[in-house]
Design a protein around this motif. Sequence first.
Motif, PDB file in Angstrom:
ATOM      1  N   ASN A 287      40.066  40.667  39.380  1.00  0.00           N
ATOM      2  CA  ASN A 287      40.045  40.148  40.888  1.00  0.00           C
ATOM      3  C   ASN A 287      41.527  40.191  41.570  1.00  0.00           C
TER       4      ASN A 287
ATOM      5  N   TRP B 225      43.901  52.216  49.370  1.00  0.00           N
ATOM      6  CA  TRP B 225      43.111  51.779  48.095  1.00  0.00           C
ATOM      7  C   TRP B 225      41.573  52.099  47.979  1.00  0.00           C
TER       8      TRP B 225
ATOM      9  N   LEU C 153      44.069  41.882  43.965  1.00  0.00           N
ATOM     10  CA  LEU C 153      43.888  42.538  45.353  1.00  0.00           C
ATOM     11  C   LEU C 153      44.234  43.970  45.434  1.00  0.00           C
ATOM     12  N   PRO C 154      43.372  44.756  45.899  1.00  0.00           N
ATOM     13  CA  PRO C 154      43.485  46.124  45.626  1.00  0.00           C
ATOM     14  C   PRO C 154      44.646  46.965  46.492  1.00  0.00           C
ATOM     15  N   TRP C 155      44.898  46.199  47.470  1.00  0.00           N
ATOM     16  CA  TRP C 155      45.675  46.525  48.631  1.00  0.00           C
ATOM     17  C   TRP C 155      47.386  45.976  48.134  1.00  0.00           C
TER      18      TRP C 155
ATOM     19  N   LYS D 211      39.107  52.899  45.059  1.00  0.00           N
ATOM     20  CA  LYS D 211      40.114  52.848  43.822  1.00  0.00           C
ATOM     21  C   LYS D 211      40.196  51.714  43.093  1.00  0.00           C
ATOM     22  N   SER D 212      39.508  50.994  43.706  1.00  0.00           N
ATOM     23  CA  SER D 212      39.434  49.491  42.885  1.00  0.00           C
ATOM     24  C   SER D 212      38.478  49.065  42.140  1.00  0.00           C
TER      25      SER D 212
ATOM     26  N   PRO E 100      41.415  42.271  54.964  1.00  0.00           N
ATOM     27  CA  PRO E 100      41.650  43.491  54.338  1.00  0.00           C
ATOM     28  C   PRO E 100      40.633  43.895  53.449  1.00  0.00           C
ATOM     29  N   SER E 101      39.961  43.000  53.212  1.00  0.00           N
ATOM     30  CA  SER E 101      38.694  43.420  52.085  1.00  0.00           C
ATOM     31  C   SER E 101      37.545  44.258  53.126  1.00  0.00           C
TER      32      SER E 101
ATOM     33  N   HIS F  50      45.078  49.672  41.031  1.00  0.00           N
ATOM     34  CA  HIS F  50      44.294  50.657  40.188  1.00  0.00           C
ATOM     35  C   HIS F  50      45.171  51.922  39.349  1.00  0.00           C
TER      36      HIS F  50
ATOM     37  N   PHE G 162      51.072  36.249  45.232  1.00  0.00           N
ATOM     38  CA  PHE G 162      50.188  35.754  46.315  1.00  0.00           C
ATOM     39  C   PHE G 162      50.002  34.552  46.595  1.00  0.00           C
TER      40      PHE G 162
ATOM     41  N   ILE H  36      42.299  37.656  52.981  1.00  0.00           N
ATOM     42  CA  ILE H  36      41.412  38.293  52.023  1.00  0.00           C
ATOM     43  C   ILE H  36      40.243  38.916  52.670  1.00  0.00           C
TER      44      ILE H  36
ATOM     45  N   PHE I 179      40.208  35.293  35.458  1.00  0.00           N
ATOM     46  CA  PHE I 179      38.992  35.899  35.595  1.00  0.00           C
ATOM     47  C   PHE I 179      38.832  36.874  34.303  1.00  0.00           C
TER      48      PHE I 179
ATOM     49  N   ARG J  56      36.659  37.178  44.397  1.00  0.00           N
ATOM     50  CA  ARG J  56      38.027  37.334  45.086  1.00  0.00           C
ATOM     51  C   ARG J  56      38.259  36.242  45.859  1.00  0.00           C
TER      52      ARG J  56
ATOM     53  N   ARG K 107      46.393  44.903  33.821  1.00  0.00           N
ATOM     54  CA  ARG K 107      45.833  44.135  34.832  1.00  0.00           C
ATOM     55  C   ARG K 107      45.516  42.678  34.621  1.00  0.00           C
TER      56      ARG K 107
END
Lengths: 258, 254
Positions: free
Chosen positions: A85, B250, A87-89, B253-254, B173-174, A132, A98, B170, A81, B152, A139
């Motif tokens: 997109n 996070w 996953l921030p965690w 921060k994203s 956690p989101s 981040h 993933f 997804i 994309f 996402r 990224r």
Amino acid sequence: MLTVEHASVHYPVKDGAALQALDDVSLTIGEGEFVVLVGASGCGKTTLLSAIAGFQKLTGGSIRLDGAEIRGPGRDRGVVFQKDNLLPWANAADNVAFGLKLQGMGRRARRERARELLSQVGLDGFAETPPHALSGGMRQRVGLARALATEPKILLMDEPLGALDGMTRETMQELIARVLAGTKKRILFITHSTEEALFLGTSILVMSPRPGRIAGRFESRYIHSFLDGRDAASIKSDPGFVETRKAIRELVRANGPS
Amino acid sequence: MKSARLVSLATVVLLLLGWEAVSELEWLSPMFLPSPSRVLHQFVVLSRDGYAGATLWEHAGTSLLRILCGFAVAASAAIPIGLLMGTNRWIKGALDPVIEFYWPLPPLAYLPLMIIWIGIDEAAKVTLLGMAMFAPICLAAQAGVRSVPIERIHAAQSLGASRRQLFFYILLPSALPEIMTGIRISIGTGWATLVAAELIAATEGIGFMIMSAANFLATDIVFAGIITIAVCALASAAAARWAERLLVPWKGKS
């Protein structure tokens, strides 16, 4: 072979009218082909890509991948994309892995595979870094590695370099050319840049807006000469390249504001 | 930042000095406004000799336990229900009227019903706290699901995510950052509801201590109780923020 036949998408708008986002588009993408879609904003490029990815339902026509009709998203089609997109965690390696986790691959095996892929996209040593803390270009590299991890039959890239600065963008173009040449994947790539299109694509399709349809087609072999060792800067200043690029740009201009 | 803290500190000091001065000058009877030193003395007495058969620590511990139980009940129901309401419009349609009806109600209003339906033991107190603490978490979980970017979800589907995987890897956690915000609000709501809950035939707890002492016009004990609740609420808010940093590092921060 990816076959798009008479694909149409129209959205219902007010008073029973319909907005034609995609009108009777047909195209095929075969083994090792790198197809680039260019066109003015709102010409239906992303609609077409979304339909192939399975995010967007067709209102007419059909899309088949190796004979099987596409009915929804699936891992035979990898997507990169514009907005990464990630996953921030999850750190870079877990993001890459993933899709493998979803397939049920064990933790150690997928970590190892993720490291290999990160190394392929030039991100050695960034496995543990969270998204981040990565730059925009990095990224996108992670996003590319993530899409490659599940070994899709085709890679769909929706303006993956659109948000990057000029220098990073050129480096990324070269990286994409090198990484994807090794995989022999079929690729559909959307961009606003005619230079990028001509440099990367084996076929360049120009789309016209409202209704979205294909207005012209160009063939190119510059990615092959790049992979044969010719320097990217020299390719892009080649008189033939400049000429063809001008022709593409004129066709894009003639088909709506850019 | 630093100067803002100084101003806050100055406010507290000024208030305490003003309070001490007013009671020192005997403008008001100690029954209306006991002096800070008297309240402080009462803290010492309460923690040593206790009130109504329990020390201040025991009262605070009982109240804290009730709030933790109420929170456990509320969170274990509100998180799954909120997530389901966020993902399934039929479930949302079915549950919306119930939740929209009850959550703005003051807990004191449905307190009598709790007593009639459940009785006067611990279960009634915990249920009342749980009901008050449920809504903030449930609404936050719904908002959390709605805040998940569609791209996402698309990305995960393209990697082959099943519906179940989409939910656990997804959506959950989101939604977690929003859920943590809901939990912080809910803990505040818990302390705010404590006195109401301990109106139900309690013999221990800070809320009970306040209401009981008020019957004897023991204003200094009332003050000590109020300050205890405030300190406990502040401490649990800090604990919740710490848990938030631990669970959703996070966030933002994203």
